[in-house]
Design a protein around this motif. Structure first.
Motif, mmCIF file in Angstrom:
data_model
loop_
_atom_site.group_PDB
_atom_site.id
_atom_site.type_symbol
_atom_site.label_atom_id
_atom_site.label_comp_id
_atom_site.label_asym_id
_atom_site.label_seq_id
_atom_site.Cartn_x
_atom_site.Cartn_y
_atom_site.Cartn_z
ATOM 1 N N SER A 163 0.804 -1.220 0.000
ATOM 2 C CA SER A 163 0.000 0.000 0.000
ATOM 3 C C SER A 163 0.832 1.263 0.000
ATOM 4 O O SER A 163 0.405 2.286 -0.515
ATOM 5 C CB SER A 163 -0.949 0.013 1.205
ATOM 6 O OG SER A 163 -0.215 -0.015 2.411
ATOM 7 N N ALA A 164 2.044 1.228 0.554
ATOM 8 C CA ALA A 164 2.889 2.430 0.598
ATOM 9 C C ALA A 164 3.991 2.401 -0.444
ATOM 10 O O ALA A 164 4.674 3.385 -0.634
ATOM 11 C CB ALA A 164 3.507 2.578 1.982
ATOM 12 N N GLY A 165 4.164 1.275 -1.125
ATOM 13 C CA GLY A 165 5.304 1.108 -2.019
ATOM 14 C C GLY A 165 5.421 2.137 -3.115
ATOM 15 O O GLY A 165 6.497 2.654 -3.374
ATOM 16 N N ARG A 166 4.343 2.459 -3.784
ATOM 17 C CA ARG A 166 4.421 3.371 -4.919
ATOM 18 C C ARG A 166 4.249 4.826 -4.510
ATOM 19 O O ARG A 166 4.369 5.698 -5.326
ATOM 20 C CB ARG A 166 3.358 3.020 -5.959
ATOM 21 C CG ARG A 166 3.529 1.675 -6.573
ATOM 22 C CD ARG A 166 4.849 1.466 -7.258
ATOM 23 N NE ARG A 166 5.056 2.418 -8.326
ATOM 24 C CZ ARG A 166 6.238 2.723 -8.832
ATOM 25 N NH1 ARG A 166 7.320 2.165 -8.341
ATOM 26 N NH2 ARG A 166 6.354 3.575 -9.788
ATOM 27 N N THR A 167 3.966 5.083 -3.273
ATOM 28 C CA THR A 167 3.757 6.476 -2.866
ATOM 29 C C THR A 167 4.856 6.931 -1.930
ATOM 30 O O THR A 167 5.793 7.601 -2.352
ATOM 31 C CB THR A 167 2.376 6.638 -2.207
ATOM 32 O OG1 THR A 167 2.243 5.705 -1.140
ATOM 33 C CG2 THR A 167 1.253 6.419 -3.201
ATOM 34 N N TYR A 211 12.910 8.514 -3.085
ATOM 35 C CA TYR A 211 13.881 8.464 -4.177
ATOM 36 C C TYR A 211 13.642 9.600 -5.173
ATOM 37 O O TYR A 211 14.589 10.193 -5.682
ATOM 38 C CB TYR A 211 13.814 7.107 -4.880
ATOM 39 C CG TYR A 211 14.320 5.993 -4.000
ATOM 40 C CD1 TYR A 211 15.645 5.584 -4.075
ATOM 41 C CD2 TYR A 211 13.495 5.372 -3.071
ATOM 42 C CE1 TYR A 211 16.129 4.584 -3.254
ATOM 43 C CE2 TYR A 211 13.968 4.371 -2.248
ATOM 44 C CZ TYR A 211 15.291 3.987 -2.340
ATOM 45 O OH TYR A 211 15.772 2.996 -1.523
ATOM 46 N N LEU A 212 12.382 9.907 -5.437
ATOM 47 C CA LEU A 212 12.064 10.968 -6.390
ATOM 48 C C LEU A 212 12.477 12.342 -5.881
ATOM 49 O O LEU A 212 12.807 13.235 -6.668
ATOM 50 C CB LEU A 212 10.558 10.970 -6.701
ATOM 51 C CG LEU A 212 10.031 9.746 -7.449
ATOM 52 C CD1 LEU A 212 8.504 9.789 -7.523
ATOM 53 C CD2 LEU A 212 10.645 9.655 -8.834
ATOM 54 N N ASN A 213 12.469 12.530 -4.574
ATOM 55 C CA ASN A 213 12.821 13.826 -3.992
ATOM 56 C C ASN A 213 14.327 14.048 -3.871
ATOM 57 O O ASN A 213 14.744 15.107 -3.398
ATOM 58 C CB ASN A 213 12.170 13.987 -2.611
ATOM 59 C CG ASN A 213 10.674 14.182 -2.722
ATOM 60 O OD1 ASN A 213 10.151 14.568 -3.764
ATOM 61 N ND2 ASN A 213 9.972 13.906 -1.643
ATOM 62 N N ARG A 214 15.121 13.081 -4.261
ATOM 63 C CA ARG A 214 16.579 13.205 -4.184
ATOM 64 C C ARG A 214 17.151 13.314 -5.596
ATOM 65 O O ARG A 214 17.292 12.297 -6.294
ATOM 66 C CB ARG A 214 17.180 11.981 -3.490
ATOM 67 C CG ARG A 214 16.808 11.786 -2.038
ATOM 68 C CD ARG A 214 17.800 12.411 -1.091
ATOM 69 N NE ARG A 214 19.180 12.105 -1.368
ATOM 70 C CZ ARG A 214 19.846 11.072 -0.858
ATOM 71 N NH1 ARG A 214 19.255 10.235 -0.040
ATOM 72 N NH2 ARG A 214 21.117 10.885 -1.166
ATOM 73 N N PRO A 215 17.489 14.522 -6.036
ATOM 74 C CA PRO A 215 18.021 14.695 -7.396
ATOM 75 C C PRO A 215 19.263 13.841 -7.676
ATOM 76 O O PRO A 215 19.465 13.403 -8.807
ATOM 77 C CB PRO A 215 18.363 16.183 -7.468
ATOM 78 C CG PRO A 215 17.565 16.827 -6.399
ATOM 79 C CD PRO A 215 17.379 15.789 -5.323
ATOM 80 N N ASP A 216 20.078 13.579 -6.657
ATOM 81 C CA ASP A 216 21.280 12.778 -6.860
ATOM 82 C C ASP A 216 20.957 11.308 -7.150
ATOM 83 O O ASP A 216 21.773 10.595 -7.744
ATOM 84 C CB ASP A 216 22.209 12.880 -5.655
ATOM 85 C CG ASP A 216 21.542 12.464 -4.352
ATOM 86 O OD1 ASP A 216 20.348 12.793 -4.147
ATOM 87 O OD2 ASP A 216 22.215 11.830 -3.518
ATOM 88 N N LEU A 217 19.765 10.853 -6.761
ATOM 89 C CA LEU A 217 19.382 9.455 -6.994
ATOM 90 C C LEU A 217 18.657 9.255 -8.320
ATOM 91 O O LEU A 217 18.700 8.159 -8.888
ATOM 92 C CB LEU A 217 18.482 8.956 -5.864
ATOM 93 C CG LEU A 217 19.039 9.006 -4.444
ATOM 94 C CD1 LEU A 217 18.024 8.437 -3.472
ATOM 95 C CD2 LEU A 217 20.360 8.284 -4.340
#
Length: 133
Positions: free
Chosen positions: A16-20, A26-32
């Protein structure tokens, strides 16, 4: 399967939390961002970030003079745990819940917070600095 978490409200293992929540980290870290495809499952995202960014970074740091070529990580094959006396087969793990385990020590482990993680990281940095000197 690593994207699945025990969710008391859902009654067990769920994604339930995996895609959010998890992917947002990870999306909020430009280096990743360059190291994963956001369309993949979160378990693959984690593996790709480890493989293409974190593991090479640890190897680079281990080679640095300040750490004296210390091994900063260890990759352990999941199947190697099968011979451990506390290993539980898949069907035995099906009924596990939050902090449900056959290890008494783990049951007394406190929850992880941002503060406790920072304290743990600071202690690790101190240990590395002491080992290098």
């Amino acid at each position: 399967r690593s994207q699945n978490k025990v969710d008391r409200q859902q009654g067990g293992w769920t994604c339930s939390a995996g895609r959010t929540r998890e992917l947002r980290k990870y999306l909020n870290r430009p280096d990743l961002r360059p190291h994963f495809d956001e369309r993949d499952m979160i378990c693959k995202v984690k593996q790709d970030v480890w493989r293409w960014l974190q593991a090479p970074e640890l190897q680079r740091r281990a080679a640095a003079r300040e750490f004296g070529a210390l091994n900063l990580s260890a990759t352990v094959d999941f199947d190697s745990f099968r011979s451990h006396p506390l290993w539980m087969r898949g069907e035995q793990r099906a009924s596990l819940g939050v902090k449900s385990t056959n290890c008494e020590l783990l049951r007394s482990t406190p929850g992880r917070t941002r503060w406790s993680t920072q304290q743990w990281m600071a202690a690790g940095d101190e240990a590395l600095a002491a080992a290098a000197s």
